[in-house]
Design an enzyme around this catalytic site. Structure first.
Site, PDB file in Angstrom:
ATOM      1  CG  HIS A   1      19.524  64.016  13.509  1.00 26.89           C
ATOM      2  ND1 HIS A   1      19.366  65.335  13.857  1.00 26.89           N
ATOM      3  CD2 HIS A   1      18.340  63.430  13.793  1.00 26.89           C
ATOM      4  CE1 HIS A   1      18.145  65.527  14.319  1.00 26.89           C
ATOM      5  NE2 HIS A   1      17.502  64.387  14.296  1.00 26.89           N
ATOM      6  CB  CYS A   2      23.237  60.983  17.044  1.00 21.87           C
ATOM      7  SG  CYS A   2      21.933  60.148  16.153  1.00 21.87           S
ATOM      8  CB  ILE A   3      27.766  62.458  18.417  1.00 17.15           C
ATOM      9  CG1 ILE A   3      27.587  60.974  18.065  1.00 17.15           C
ATOM     10  CG2 ILE A   3      28.775  62.636  19.535  1.00 17.15           C
ATOM     11  CD1 ILE A   3      27.156  60.083  19.175  1.00 17.15           C
TER      12      ILE A   3
ATOM     13  CB  ILE B   1      21.946  67.152  18.113  1.00 17.26           C
ATOM     14  CG1 ILE B   1      22.346  67.938  16.868  1.00 17.26           C
ATOM     15  CG2 ILE B   1      20.531  67.516  18.570  1.00 17.26           C
ATOM     16  CD1 ILE B   1      21.511  67.660  15.667  1.00 17.26           C
ATOM     17  CG  ASP B   2      21.275  62.849  20.392  1.00 15.71           C
ATOM     18  OD1 ASP B   2      20.585  63.612  19.687  1.00 15.71           O
ATOM     19  OD2 ASP B   2      21.568  61.690  20.057  1.00 15.71           O
TER      20      ASP B   2
END
Ligand SMILES: NC(=O)c1ccc[n+]([C@@H]2O[C@H](COP(=O)([O-])OP(=O)(O)OC[C@H]3O[C@@H](n4cnc5c(N)ncnc54)[C@H](O)[C@@H]3O)[C@@H](O)[C@H]2O)c1
Length: 445
Positions: free
Chosen positions: A282-284, A286-287
């Protein structure tokens, strides 16, 4: 540790005292991968904690002391629930009982790859209904610089209360690394930036009363918001570089893993990143695109981020091409071949398939008519494009039945010698068979 000695208002002083003495009631909104470990740590530190989630199943599980997050110790959760230190609810009116609340809701991208802040907005609106003087709100969800002051503050101030005067608002990014054996919520340093100096002080005192890691104060929420995206963009870009090297090394006949291991011997100025089947979680993936979106407001185009995204997104295609080439050497087409995928989680030893590149590999293989079999000790089943997939037990018979095995996730639980001895052909995207037996047909990414 960065601290200032400025005098704080009496409202701030009162809340800081409650936090220090652990008499404050703490709320955590969003009981997922970030929120549940945070709620558990706060309860373990001695606070009474109320968790809020819109999913009734999670609320029920927490109240029954049943754990569903890998980084939380089952016994810890059971014990704090039994002691009534932690309870969960979907009823936001319990915000009335809360002195400080951390918001840990999802921040995904929408269908147009733009920030979807709807979860942050809806949870903030709920909190605003029950906001009361002297309360602290900290946003922990990863988001673009400006969210706390431009989006959250106006929603909370619709209550009639004034930020920095009647209530305190700060941003503090969550850095949890699921599956990391050394760093967890408790011992990872925390960055805190408040809307006013009092907001920073109060928020920092909440984290200091719970965590062992350093609490680093910055001058604004925007600095904290941006530093978090910078951390993840750093990984995003370096992984893209490793992936580009893997593609080039394949053409040059050089082992990319051996090359990186050699580079890693330099004791300064180099940090090893590794190639793989693509980005997940959910991080790399997307952010960085939260920043790309925000940068457009300043008429700036974040070219490096876009390029890294292109390279990383091309990896599932590259992996399936490599698998097709390997099968071709046996005179087999992808269509009708049995492709056995080892691991669907986006990284080792976790049960998270959000944005997993393996799902994209599955989409391509399905389109090309391959039969897909998979094993993953952490993911017994999942649905993709309406089809249900069920894991098989990793065993000699399954390996022998496959036309090709692709090691997509290097879970510790896999028996790599077994794979190497009985698989007819292996494409290893993680260098997982480094020290294991190798089949006749073996290629690494
Ligand atoms: N997962 C990670 O490794 C990680 C690491 C660092 C930061 N983050 C960031 O933390 C945030 C949360 O991520 P996560 O992985 O914990 O997500 P998650 O999906 O695991 O958990 C979010 C929870 O929020 C709940 N929720 C959604 N809307 C809500 C609402 N209006 N009110 C109450 N609850 C609501 C969902 O039901 C879910 O249980 C994201 O911004 C993410 O980028 C995640």
């Amino acid at each position: 540790m960065t601290t200032s000695t400025a005098v704080v208002s009496s409202l701030a002083e009162q809340l800081m005292q409650k936090l220090e003495q652990k008499t404050a009631v703490i709320g955590v909104v969003g009981l997922g991968y970030v929120g549940l470990p945070l709620a558990v740590e706060k309860a373990k530190a001695g606070f009474n904690v109320i968790g809020f989630d819109v999913q009734a199943s999670k609320v029920d599980m927490v109240n029954e002391g049943v754990n569903y997050i890998g980084d939380v110790v089952d016994d810890d959760l059971r014990e704090i629930v039994q002691k009534r230190k932690l309870r969960a609810t979907s009823d936001y009116s319990f915000i009335n009982e809360v002195d400080a609340v951390a918001i840990c809701v999802p921040t995904p991208l929408d269908a147009y790859q733009q920030p979807d802040t709807s979860y942050v907005e809806s949870s903030a609106r709920e909190v605003a209904k029950y906001l009361h003087p002297g309360m602290l709100i900290v946003l922990e969800s990863t988001t673009y610089p400006g969210t706390t002051e431009e989006l959250l503050k106006p929603i909370l101030e619709e209550s009639g209360l004034v930020c920095g005067q009647d209530f305190f608002l700060a941003y503090s990014p969550e850095r949890v690394d699921p599956g990391n054996k050394h760093f967890n919520t408790k011992n990872t340093p925390k960055v805190v930036g408040g809307v006013t100096p009092d907001c920073t002080k109060v928020a920092a005192s909440m984290y200091r009363s719970v965590l062992e890691g350093e609490v680093h104060e910055v001058s604004s929420p925007a600095v904290a918001e941006l530093e978090k995206i910078y951390e993840n963009t750093f990984r995003h870009i370096n992984i893209a570089l490793a992936n580009e090297m893997a593609i080039l090394c394949n053409k040059m006949g050089i082992d990319v893993w051996e090359m990186i291991d050699a580079a890693k011997t330099k004791p300064y100025g180099f940090m090893a990143f590794y190639p793989g089947p693509g980005l997940g979680g959910h991080c790399i993936p997307i952010d960085p695109f939260y920043l790309t979106w925000k940068a457009r407001e300043y008429n700036y185009h974040t070219r490096l981020i876009e390029l890294a995204g292109e390279i990383n997104n091309s990896m599932p295609e590259f992996v399936t091409e490599r698998a097709a080439n390997l099968l071709n050497k046996e005179g087999k087409p992808l269509r009708g071949s049995t492709v056995y995928l080892l691991g669907v989680a986006y990284k080792k030893d976790i049960n998270d398939i959000r944005e997993s590149p393996v799902l994209h590999i599955i989409d391509i293989l399905e389109e090309k008519g391959a039969n897909i079999v998979y094993s993953d000790p952490h993911i017994p089943s999942f649905k993709r494009r309406g089809k249900e997939y069920n894991a098989v037990e990793l065993a000699q018979e399954q390996l022998e039945k496959a036309d090709i095995v692709i090691v997509t996730t290097d879970h510790t639980a896999f028996d790599y010698d077994l794979i190497g001895r009985f698989a007819p052909a292996v494409l290893d995207t993680r260098n997982a068979l480094k020290n294991a037996a190798k089949p006749k047909r073996y290629e690494i990414l």
